[in-house]
Design a protein around this motif. Structure first.
Motif, PDB file in Angstrom:
ATOM      1  N   PRO A   1      -1.650   5.654  -6.080  1.00 13.15           N
ATOM      2  CA  PRO A   1      -2.314   6.738  -6.808  1.00 13.15           C
ATOM      3  C   PRO A   1      -1.829   6.918  -8.242  1.00 13.15           C
ATOM      4  CG  PRO A   1      -0.503   7.625  -5.544  1.00 13.15           C
ATOM      5  CD  PRO A   1      -0.474   6.129  -5.332  1.00 13.15           C
ATOM      6  N   CYS A   2      -1.013   5.974  -8.744  1.00 13.00           N
ATOM      7  CA  CYS A   2      -0.248   6.207  -9.967  1.00 13.00           C
ATOM      8  C   CYS A   2      -0.625   5.225 -11.069  1.00 13.00           C
ATOM      9  CB  CYS A   2       1.249   6.093  -9.639  1.00 13.00           C
ATOM     10  SG  CYS A   2       2.342   6.446 -11.014  1.00 13.00           S
TER      11      CYS A   2
ATOM     12  N   VAL B   1       4.188  13.674  -0.451  1.00 11.27           N
ATOM     13  CA  VAL B   1       3.938  15.111  -0.553  1.00 11.27           C
ATOM     14  C   VAL B   1       5.177  15.801  -1.105  1.00 11.27           C
ATOM     15  CG1 VAL B   1       2.320  15.038   1.371  1.00 11.27           C
ATOM     16  CG2 VAL B   1       4.697  15.642   1.806  1.00 11.27           C
ATOM     17  N   SER B   2       5.008  17.051  -1.510  1.00 12.09           N
ATOM     18  CA  SER B   2       6.130  17.826  -2.033  1.00 12.09           C
ATOM     19  C   SER B   2       7.256  17.889  -1.008  1.00 12.09           C
ATOM     20  CB  SER B   2       5.654  19.240  -2.368  1.00 12.09           C
ATOM     21  OG  SER B   2       6.726  20.037  -2.813  1.00 12.09           O
ATOM     22  N   ARG B   3       8.479  17.704  -1.478  1.00 19.78           N
ATOM     23  CA  ARG B   3       9.675  17.670  -0.634  1.00 19.78           C
ATOM     24  C   ARG B   3       9.673  16.474   0.312  1.00 19.78           C
ATOM     25  NH1 ARG B   3      11.973  22.754  -1.367  1.00 19.78           N
ATOM     26  NH2 ARG B   3      13.535  22.442   0.257  1.00 19.78           N
TER      27      ARG B   3
ATOM     28  N   GLY C   1       2.809  16.267  -6.192  1.00 17.90           N
ATOM     29  CA  GLY C   1       2.838  15.293  -5.111  1.00 17.90           C
ATOM     30  C   GLY C   1       2.010  14.082  -5.516  1.00 17.90           C
ATOM     31  N   CYS C   2       2.395  12.908  -5.012  1.00 12.28           N
ATOM     32  CA  CYS C   2       1.648  11.686  -5.342  1.00 12.28           C
ATOM     33  C   CYS C   2       0.203  11.760  -4.845  1.00 12.28           C
ATOM     34  CB  CYS C   2       2.335  10.474  -4.724  1.00 12.28           C
ATOM     35  SG  CYS C   2       4.042  10.238  -5.253  1.00 12.28           S
TER      36      CYS C   2
ATOM     37  N   VAL D   1       0.829  -1.208   0.000  1.00  7.81           N
ATOM     38  CA  VAL D   1       0.000   0.000   0.000  1.00  7.81           C
ATOM     39  C   VAL D   1       0.862   1.256   0.000  1.00  7.81           C
ATOM     40  CG1 VAL D   1      -1.846   1.234   1.178  1.00  7.81           C
ATOM     41  CG2 VAL D   1      -1.780  -1.269   1.250  1.00  7.81           C
ATOM     42  N   ALA D   2       0.638   2.107  -0.988  1.00  8.03           N
ATOM     43  CA  ALA D   2       1.385   3.356  -1.106  1.00  8.03           C
ATOM     44  C   ALA D   2       1.083   4.280   0.070  1.00  8.03           C
ATOM     45  CB  ALA D   2       1.042   4.061  -2.418  1.00  8.03           C
ATOM     46  N   PRO D   3       2.059   5.106   0.470  1.00  2.62           N
ATOM     47  CA  PRO D   3       1.873   5.953   1.655  1.00  2.62           C
ATOM     48  C   PRO D   3       0.865   7.084   1.488  1.00  2.62           C
ATOM     49  CG  PRO D   3       4.010   6.366   0.626  1.00  2.62           C
ATOM     50  CD  PRO D   3       3.433   5.159  -0.052  1.00  2.62           C
ATOM     51  N   SER D   4       0.321   7.246   0.289  1.00  8.03           N
ATOM     52  CA  SER D   4      -0.685   8.300   0.081  1.00  8.03           C
ATOM     53  C   SER D   4      -2.092   7.848   0.453  1.00  8.03           C
ATOM     54  CB  SER D   4      -0.662   8.764  -1.382  1.00  8.03           C
ATOM     55  OG  SER D   4      -0.601   7.667  -2.259  1.00  8.03           O
TER      56      SER D   4
END
Length: 394
Positions: A192-193, A244-246, A296-297, A85-88
């Motif tokens: 999400p990709c 997220v960004s950065r 961001g993802c 599972v992706a962290p998003s």
């Protein structure tokens, strides 16, 4: 998941829905969409899988390759199936306050194991930090976003050697799971990709969160009826902030000015292209690039449409804060030590898909056919999907 010949089109057009508004042409960073017989068709061999056209199509005419049937077959087989599972996920399933309910829903769906890809992000980030601290003078471009990797390989092949020679968090996690459970377990990445669907044959299938929602709904699984369950170890640390960004820098806890000052962060269709052009032109000497094709993802095309970027970021931040108070630092350090010997290296090969530039005479003839005979005729309005009349002609 390596795609077979009949499954190579990650994104395609439902022709009867297309109204030829040119929005997808304008928003495609790879210029992988052509107008044929009044329809906006995706050129599969040029597509980088970013899914930008899907997000901007107001008519829902752009759709992506679905993998639900293949995943259902796996879940109904005799094989043990692990979900990566992706962290998003907290940004997508924000209505579920306790993440353990979400994990329980996946187990109800039939997954035998549920792993956090954020742990793979922890491993990748530590390796990336070593690259940043190398001080050899070679600049690196982050390679965790498969759409960015495709874009570099196709349209800036001279920069392929600058891609950081590391696998993505998804692949890193798959190698962790293989080491823990062996090669017989089937792996399904959930995130999400869209580009992930063609990234690697080290996972068996890839689901987007949108597809997962549909499967949960079809199975009639309700959060209130599910027993809470924890992720299978190893558990993640700061890697949960990766989408997220950065996020990459935050994962490795980089706040050293000497290091952070050497990183340029760019995201989104316009931002990442501008950063690459400036870097290629030598304007960003000594810099490393952290690039994301989406903002961001958490804004990936596999997320449910309509979500707000900054609100989603708060869901991720809240999840990470709560999780890091629970996680046992010593357990995390032990797991990192156990899997730090895994080989997370990889190499990239150029796949030049740039079109040869036509001659000035050829461009002039096309411009004339468009009614552009002098510079004052170049309106550069962008309505055709290109920024300038010259780009359109080319």
């Amino acid at each position: 998941m390596a795609l077979t010949d009949d499954r190579k089109k990650l994104v395609y057009t439902i022709r009867e829905l297309c109204r030829v508004c040119y929005t997808c042409v304008r928003e495609c960073p790879a210029k992988a969409i052509k107008i044929v017989n009044g329809q906006a068709d995706v050129i599969a061999e040029r597509c980088i899988g970013c899914g930008n056209c899907i997000k901007v199509c107001s008519q829902d005419a752009k759709v992506f390759l679905l993998s639900r049937t293949e995943v259902k077959v796996l879940l109904q087989s005799d094989s043990k199936v692990a979900a990566l599972v992706a962290p998003s996920f907290p940004a997508e399933f924000s209505e579920i306050e306790d993440y353990r309910i979400f994990v329980g829903m996946l187990r109800e769906l039939g997954f035998s194991y549920i792993f956090e890809v954020a742990f793979g992000a922890d491993l990748v980030a530590l390796n990336y930090k070593e690259l940043l601290e190398d001080r050899s003078g070679k600049g690196y471009i982050s390679s965790d976003c498969p759409a960015i990797v495709n874009y570099i390989r196709y349209y800036h092949p001279n920069l392929v050697d600058n891609l950081s020679p590391l696998v993505s968090p998804m692949v890193a996690t798959s190698r962790v799971v293989r080491k823990k459970l062996g090669d017989k377990v089937k792996l399904v990445f959930i995130g999400p990709c869209i580009a992930k669907k063609a990234e690697s044959d080290e996972v068996d299938e890839v689901l987007t969160f949108r597809e997962l929602r549909g499967m949960i709904e079809h199975a009639g699984i309700n959060p209130e009826d599910v027993a809470p369950s924890e992720f299978d170890p190893p558990h993640a640390g700061r890697g949960a902030i990766f989408p997220v960004s950065r996020g990459l820098m935050q994962t490795v806890n980089i706040f050293d000015d000497l290091i952070e000052g050497n990183i340029t962060v760019a995201e989104g269709r316009i931002g990442f292209q501008e950063a690459i052009k400036e870097w290629e032109a030598g304007s960003l000497q000594g810099q490393n690039l952290e690039l994301l094709c989406c903002e961001g993802c958490i804004m990936g095309p596999g997320m449910s449409p309509g979500g707000k970027r900054f609100e989603r970021k708060t869901f991720i931040s809240s999840y990470v804060r709560n999780k890091l108070t629970r996680v046992q630092q010593s357990d995390w350090e032990r797991d990192i030590a156990e899997y730090s010997s895994l080989d997370l290296s990889r190499s990239f090969t150029p796949d030049d898909k740039r079109n040869s530039k036509p001659t000035e005479d050829e461009i002039g003839r096309v411009l004339a056919s468009m009614g552009k005979f002098a510079p004052r005729d170049h309106l550069n309005c962008g309505a055709c999907g290109y920024d300038t009349c010259l780009e359109h002609a080319i």
